[in-house]
Write a protein that holds these residues in place. Structure first.
Motif, PDB file in Angstrom:
ATOM      1  N   GLY A  46       0.819  -1.204   0.000  1.00  0.00           N
ATOM      2  CA  GLY A  46       0.000   0.000   0.000  1.00  0.00           C
ATOM      3  C   GLY A  46       0.854   1.255   0.000  1.00  0.00           C
ATOM      4  O   GLY A  46       0.563   2.233  -0.700  1.00  0.00           O
TER       5      GLY A  46
ATOM      6  N   PHE B 151      -7.204  -6.245   3.018  1.00  0.00           N
ATOM      7  CA  PHE B 151      -7.404  -4.968   2.344  1.00  0.00           C
ATOM      8  C   PHE B 151      -7.233  -3.813   3.313  1.00  0.00           C
ATOM      9  O   PHE B 151      -6.740  -2.747   2.936  1.00  0.00           O
ATOM     10  CB  PHE B 151      -8.793  -4.905   1.715  1.00  0.00           C
ATOM     11  N   ARG B 152      -7.632  -4.000   4.568  1.00  0.00           N
ATOM     12  CA  ARG B 152      -7.490  -2.929   5.551  1.00  0.00           C
ATOM     13  C   ARG B 152      -6.025  -2.573   5.750  1.00  0.00           C
ATOM     14  O   ARG B 152      -5.673  -1.411   5.874  1.00  0.00           O
ATOM     15  CB  ARG B 152      -8.094  -3.345   6.894  1.00  0.00           C
TER      16      ARG B 152
ATOM     17  N   ARG C 240      -4.834  -0.725   2.755  1.00  0.00           N
ATOM     18  CA  ARG C 240      -5.430   0.607   2.794  1.00  0.00           C
ATOM     19  C   ARG C 240      -4.700   1.520   3.774  1.00  0.00           C
ATOM     20  O   ARG C 240      -4.477   2.691   3.490  1.00  0.00           O
ATOM     21  CB  ARG C 240      -6.906   0.492   3.180  1.00  0.00           C
ATOM     22  N   GLU C 241      -4.325   0.973   4.925  1.00  0.00           N
ATOM     23  CA  GLU C 241      -3.593   1.776   5.905  1.00  0.00           C
ATOM     24  C   GLU C 241      -2.276   2.273   5.313  1.00  0.00           C
ATOM     25  O   GLU C 241      -1.908   3.439   5.481  1.00  0.00           O
ATOM     26  CB  GLU C 241      -3.328   0.967   7.173  1.00  0.00           C
TER      27      GLU C 241
ATOM     28  N   PHE D 214      -1.508   2.579   2.097  1.00  0.00           N
ATOM     29  CA  PHE D 214      -1.759   3.491   0.981  1.00  0.00           C
ATOM     30  C   PHE D 214      -2.184   4.872   1.472  1.00  0.00           C
ATOM     31  O   PHE D 214      -1.626   5.894   1.054  1.00  0.00           O
ATOM     32  CB  PHE D 214      -2.836   2.899   0.071  1.00  0.00           C
ATOM     33  N   LEU D 215      -3.162   4.913   2.363  1.00  0.00           N
ATOM     34  CA  LEU D 215      -3.686   6.199   2.818  1.00  0.00           C
ATOM     35  C   LEU D 215      -2.674   6.988   3.637  1.00  0.00           C
ATOM     36  O   LEU D 215      -2.606   8.213   3.534  1.00  0.00           O
ATOM     37  CB  LEU D 215      -4.969   5.979   3.638  1.00  0.00           C
TER      38      LEU D 215
END
Length: 207
Positions: A45, A113-114, A117-118, A120-121
């Motif tokens: 991510g 995915f979480r 996502r962490e 990436f964000l």
């Protein structure tokens, strides 16, 4: 672009990549709570976020974002808030001191995915990464440089950053038995959470 110019650029990028930052802390947080798979997904991510910001800088979109004061400030506060949120999560884990076994956590595939996502964000909402691209890339580009040259420099940061995170992750995985001790885990969660809070506060207070 000559090899000598690219070599000079690599030296600077390596120094930047080796400096501890939010990316390192986010990867460690996920590696501690999700094992090798969790750390790897968070790293992917982060690399994706780096590539997105690098592409924006190389194509000229980054300049527009940096010059748009409302957009840049909004991005800064969103990024700071997200780092603080992740830091609080890690500190809650340290305070509770109750950890599921790594094998059990790794079986929870829905969290994959979480973790991505962490990573990436936490990267894509950090405007300091974009500012870094905008300040470093022009020093190695000339009027004759192509968009491909700019993308090469940008993606070099993402690749080297990903390799460094992977090296750290392999080390964490190698000492996973020691890290699995409750006291060690609580200490590391506390350090990681505090560092993330610090990075978030620094980002918010930066003018």
């Amino acid at each position: 672009m000559t090899w000598s110019v690219y070599g000079s650029y690599l030296v600077i990028v390596v120094l930047i990549v080796l400096a501890p930052g939010p990316d390192t802390m986010v990867m460690l947080k996920n590696a501690l709570s999700g094992g090798f798979r969790g750390g790897l997904l968070a790293s992917l991510g982060i690399v994706t976020g780096n590539a997105v910001q690098g592409t924006a800088a190389a194509l000229g979109l980054g300049v527009l974002i940096a010059r748009s004061q409302p957009l840049f400030i909004t991005l800064k506060w969103v990024g700071a808030a997200y780092l603080v949120f992740l830091g609080i999560q890690a500190l809650r884990g340290a305070f509770r001191g109750s950890y599921a076994g790594i094998e059990e956590v790794q079986r929870r595939r829905g969290r994959g995915f979480r973790r991505f996502r962490e990573g990436f964000l936490s990267n894509v909402t950090n405007p300091k990464v974009l500012v870094l691209f905008l300040s470093v890339l022009p020093q190695f580009l000339t009027a004759e440089s192509s968009t491909g040259d700019a993308l090469l420099l940008a993606y070099t940061v993402a690749v080297l950053g990903g390799l460094w995170l992977l090296a750290l992750l392999l080390f964490v995985h190698r000492v996973r038995t020691w890290l699995g001790r409750r006291r060690v885990r609580r200490t590391l969660d506390g350090v990681t959470g505090t560092a993330l809070l610090g990075f978030g506060a620094a980002l918010a207070l930066e003018s």
